[in-house]
Scaffold this active site. Sequence first.
Site, short mmCIF file in Angstrom:
data_model
loop_
_atom_site.label_atom_id
_atom_site.label_comp_id
_atom_site.label_asym_id
_atom_site.label_seq_id
_atom_site.Cartn_x
_atom_site.Cartn_y
_atom_site.Cartn_z
N MET B 163 3.49 24.57 27.46
CA MET B 163 2.19 25.24 27.58
C MET B 163 2.39 26.70 27.96
O MET B 163 3.18 27.03 28.83
CB MET B 163 1.26 24.52 28.56
CG MET B 163 1.66 24.49 29.99
SD MET B 163 0.25 23.77 30.93
CE MET B 163 1.04 23.41 32.47
N ARG B 292 -0.19 18.60 36.98
CA ARG B 292 -0.21 18.68 38.45
C ARG B 292 0.23 17.35 39.07
O ARG B 292 0.99 17.32 40.03
CB ARG B 292 -1.61 19.10 38.92
CG ARG B 292 -1.85 20.56 38.63
CD ARG B 292 -3.24 21.07 38.96
NE ARG B 292 -3.26 22.52 38.74
CZ ARG B 292 -4.27 23.32 39.03
NH1 ARG B 292 -5.39 22.83 39.56
NH2 ARG B 292 -4.19 24.61 38.80
N TYR B 436 4.77 26.24 40.71
CA TYR B 436 4.22 26.19 39.35
C TYR B 436 3.09 25.16 39.18
O TYR B 436 2.82 24.39 40.07
CB TYR B 436 5.29 26.11 38.28
CG TYR B 436 6.26 24.94 38.20
CD1 TYR B 436 6.03 23.72 38.77
CD2 TYR B 436 7.43 25.10 37.45
CE1 TYR B 436 6.94 22.68 38.62
CE2 TYR B 436 8.34 24.06 37.29
CZ TYR B 436 8.08 22.85 37.88
OH TYR B 436 8.96 21.83 37.73
N GLU B 437 2.42 25.25 38.06
CA GLU B 437 1.21 24.46 37.81
C GLU B 437 0.12 24.71 38.86
O GLU B 437 -0.61 23.79 39.24
CB GLU B 437 1.51 22.96 37.76
CG GLU B 437 2.55 22.55 36.76
CD GLU B 437 2.26 23.02 35.35
OE1 GLU B 437 1.09 23.34 35.05
OE2 GLU B 437 3.20 23.09 34.55
N GLY B 438 0.01 25.95 39.29
CA GLY B 438 -0.93 26.28 40.36
C GLY B 438 -0.22 26.15 41.68
O GLY B 438 0.18 25.05 42.07
#
Lengths: 570, 570
Positions: B163, B292, B436-438
């Site tokens: 992504m 997440r 990562y991923e927020g």
Amino acid sequence: MTVYAAPVDDMRFLLHEVFDVSTALAGLPGLPEVDADLMDAVLGEAAKVCEGAVFPANAVGDREGATLTDAGVVMPAAFHDAYRQWADGAWTGIALDPAYDGQGLPRVVDFLVTEMVCGASLAFSILPGLTRGAWRAIAAHASEDLKRRWLPKMATGAWTGAMALTEPQCGTDLGLLRTRAEPAADGDGWRLTGTKMFISAADHDLTDNVVHLVLARLPDAPPGTRGISLFLVPKMLPDGRRNGWSVGSLEDKMGLHASPTCVVNYDGALGWLVGEPHRGLPAMFTMMNDERLFVGIQGIGAAECAWQSAAAYAAERLQGRAPGGPVRPDLPADPIVHHPDVARMIDTARATTEGGRALAAWVAIQLDRAEHLPPGPGRAAAEDLVALLTPVVKAAGTDFAFEACVAAQQVLGGHGYVRDWGVEQLVRDVRVTQIYEGTNGIQALDLVGRKLLPDGGRLPQRLFDLVRADLPGMPADLREPVARVLAASERVVETLQAGLSPTAAAEAATDILRLFALLSYGWMWGRMAAAAERGDGALHAAKRKTARVFARRVLPEAETLTARIAAAAA
Amino acid sequence: MTVYAAPVDDMRFLLHEVFDVSTALAGLPGLPEVDADLMDAVLGEAAKVCEGAVFPANAVGDREGATLTDAGVVMPAAFHDAYRQWADGAWTGIALDPAYDGQGLPRVVDFLVTEMVCGASLAFSILPGLTRGAWRAIAAHASEDLKRRWLPKMATGAWTGAMALTEPQCGTDLGLLRTRAEPAADGDGWRLTGTKMFISAADHDLTDNVVHLVLARLPDAPPGTRGISLFLVPKMLPDGRRNGWSVGSLEDKMGLHASPTCVVNYDGALGWLVGEPHRGLPAMFTMMNDERLFVGIQGIGAAECAWQSAAAYAAERLQGRAPGGPVRPDLPADPIVHHPDVARMIDTARATTEGGRALAAWVAIQLDRAEHLPPGPGRAAAEDLVALLTPVVKAAGTDFAFEACVAAQQVLGGHGYVRDWGVEQLVRDVRVTQIYEGTNGIQALDLVGRKLLPDGGRLPQRLFDLVRADLPGMPADLREPVARVLAASERVVETLQAGLSPTAAAEAATDILRLFALLSYGWMWGRMAAAAERGDGALHAAKRKTARVFARRVLPEAETLTARIAAAAA
């Protein structure tokens, strides 16, 4: 990118406005009179060397690393220039005894200069750090002949020092060590044979010589820790020949790539006994205690660089809008420092770093007093407080530092994980400070077993008295939480004195050390906040704000610690 | 050395004795009947691949790293063999829809298998992890034509996914993104132009194709997050030509060296719109939410490897004597696991890891229910609980994991800092899962702002009801502290609902998330302890012991959290 500006103003604030150091050190026998202007000037000059020569070598030194060649350990090119400037200023010996070419400044100045070099480069700081510790052990325990021969060049930084304790089968438990020393048939010393590992800076090409302090057993040594002797084993012998040891390999480590961590093979290497036979461990502890304080300062230095770097990034990086509404409507987004969760990480890192600096500096003043006062109650008190707080400075200084470096990395987000930005190096480098010179778990056992327990708790009682005396002068938002931590700490000592089982005490030790860290850092913040209320500069305002951060965010940890300690004791 | 044995018995205990998963999933429309024996067999087979093929590739993969050549990204040799075995078993798609070549097993089985591959190698786990997330986003939002063309080969692992969100000026704040998409003059798709960074697994030589999901702006897009569309942009086009994007560089990272983190330049690359124009962000969140949860599982897997490795070391390493007296008088010293401070670190890491596993598995069961139940109260409840707990699984799973890996490193002492021993790799690799991923700070803001606040606190109320219902069945040493954390969590939600300022809520968010982690992990430990009381095997005894560790050492954190949250709210 990391940034590092030596916090000279903060240090001067501590020395003069918080500790009134000139008064505290005035008239100490044997300590030359040092006025405030001279101390301030020394800090300013040290800042120039650390910012201008050492800091620029840090990231490139990590990239290049130390390497092992047939000719021995080769240091990164950037370290050669940095070390030359360091040695030109003879910075290693600024607080060493002038009788052996030191400069005789107070320890507290040395601690602050040391913090600067640690903030500029942890890997570099190990060179003077180990040299000073070895110097002090030799000065305290060796013959006058050895002292005259070896100390002056170490004081100026022309030579460096190292300590060789660990062997493959023994780290924490030195009673298991096997390296042996036998009388030299051909000289006045001893021949050492054995393998040591994890020896920082055992070899390098920055100076002409490296002086090892090595633990080994004499032929008639009893087993265990009462059969260990200490030897001075140089790289180059006085007659110019290379001594009989070599570096077997360098460890490939998580960090500190510019600091060679050596396996050293002693093959009949010539050495001289330092102190009495079989009394090597107490002699080595002169160096170890010095190094433990140094390692705590390493943490404080690294944490200072970390929070400064995070703050610089957060002031520039634009993402999203502050929760209370746009702060910079002229920009496409607000700088992330306006996000409270980001500010929380930076402010907390700053609060623990500045608390650690204050405590280390305060301990250094006690070191100066312990060193120069004549025997008597004043010196005994200073010695007790240094002994009590050494494991706290070491373990809390490095634990808080690791947390600060990790928080700084988090502030940078993905950039914190990328090597080019430098903050990940801080995390990798500082991590070992929690491990070496006695793991932080060992520090906790030292605190609980050797410092809190003996003599009915005489040592902690001294600290409690000092904190209690300072409570009334603290601003209310510090006084109340510090008083709570004081009460909790007193209860813990009561529990220990009432005969807590060794197993329960060992289980609770790490939490107890952290509680004493909160107490001593909180005490320092109370004193700093009180001093800051007497001033009206930007620095004073920052201190008042950061003191509140410490009270609101860090001191509440005591609630969890006391619950855990109670569970272990139950 | 690190060790990893897939915790299959622990997983079976969870599935059958704690969650009675066969009953929980029985009769869900569209979910094939899966009996306990099949699930157990799948776990056993997955363990073989993860232990036998993936784990051995992890350390050598870190050494070799991924490299960028003129032909694209080249993966470490060891990863080729490991990936072939992974793809041969079609493990990527075990819980994907059979309509597009998945195998239709329950998500809970997939979560546990995913934990195994993460425990065996975090770097490797990213390949199936991203592929599954991209698959689900395409399945949920793309046209039937796109689905038929791209999903089957992703489900089998013949192709992988990635992504592409972040750009140099925008990470967390996607409203700032600039990559643009214009109608393709020569085809049915769109031409994308722009630069993306931090793209994990954007390119590699393990499979014939890589499918990117890319966020970009259409020509008529409104500014901000409401003007972002989602595109499917493969490496190889259906006609066999290479698409118009290239890897500009690989990031040199602290860890995950075997996982290529790419800067990708899209130079008129052909792509196809996934979902509606300007509705790309919600579509991307299908993938983000999946990722997440995956990242939380990454943490759990790494932490499992870490505590296992620390336990193995501590059982062998001899240093000193246990505080209660020698445990192994036949040896020169006791294994360090008998030192309570060492045992504390291992046991705590184990307690948080197993708590995280239980919570992730429970959430997976809710995912299965949310996916397969018809619209109605049961499905709404499952959806709410997944939404509520996704940021908790992600942030707490990775925060506890980092703590566990650091603790494991500490148990190894100096060996923990040396690369050969492998535990330092776990620390370096797992660190990014908090970013990562927020970032975990973003997870906390998501929890507080989007999950706890809306609709009068409907989502947390669902969790509170479940925990309260389970309290009476918990052993007393869990019931009392879990009830305290429940009460504290309820008070926090009341404070938020009463209109806490956005700034105060943002300042407290990370502490609030941690409090909800304690609540949900504590709840899981209460359920595990209750189940363990019904059995008498070694595993049941271990669960009872570890539950007490969680209660005594981890749950007391709530005391500090509530104090800090109160300070932020004041």
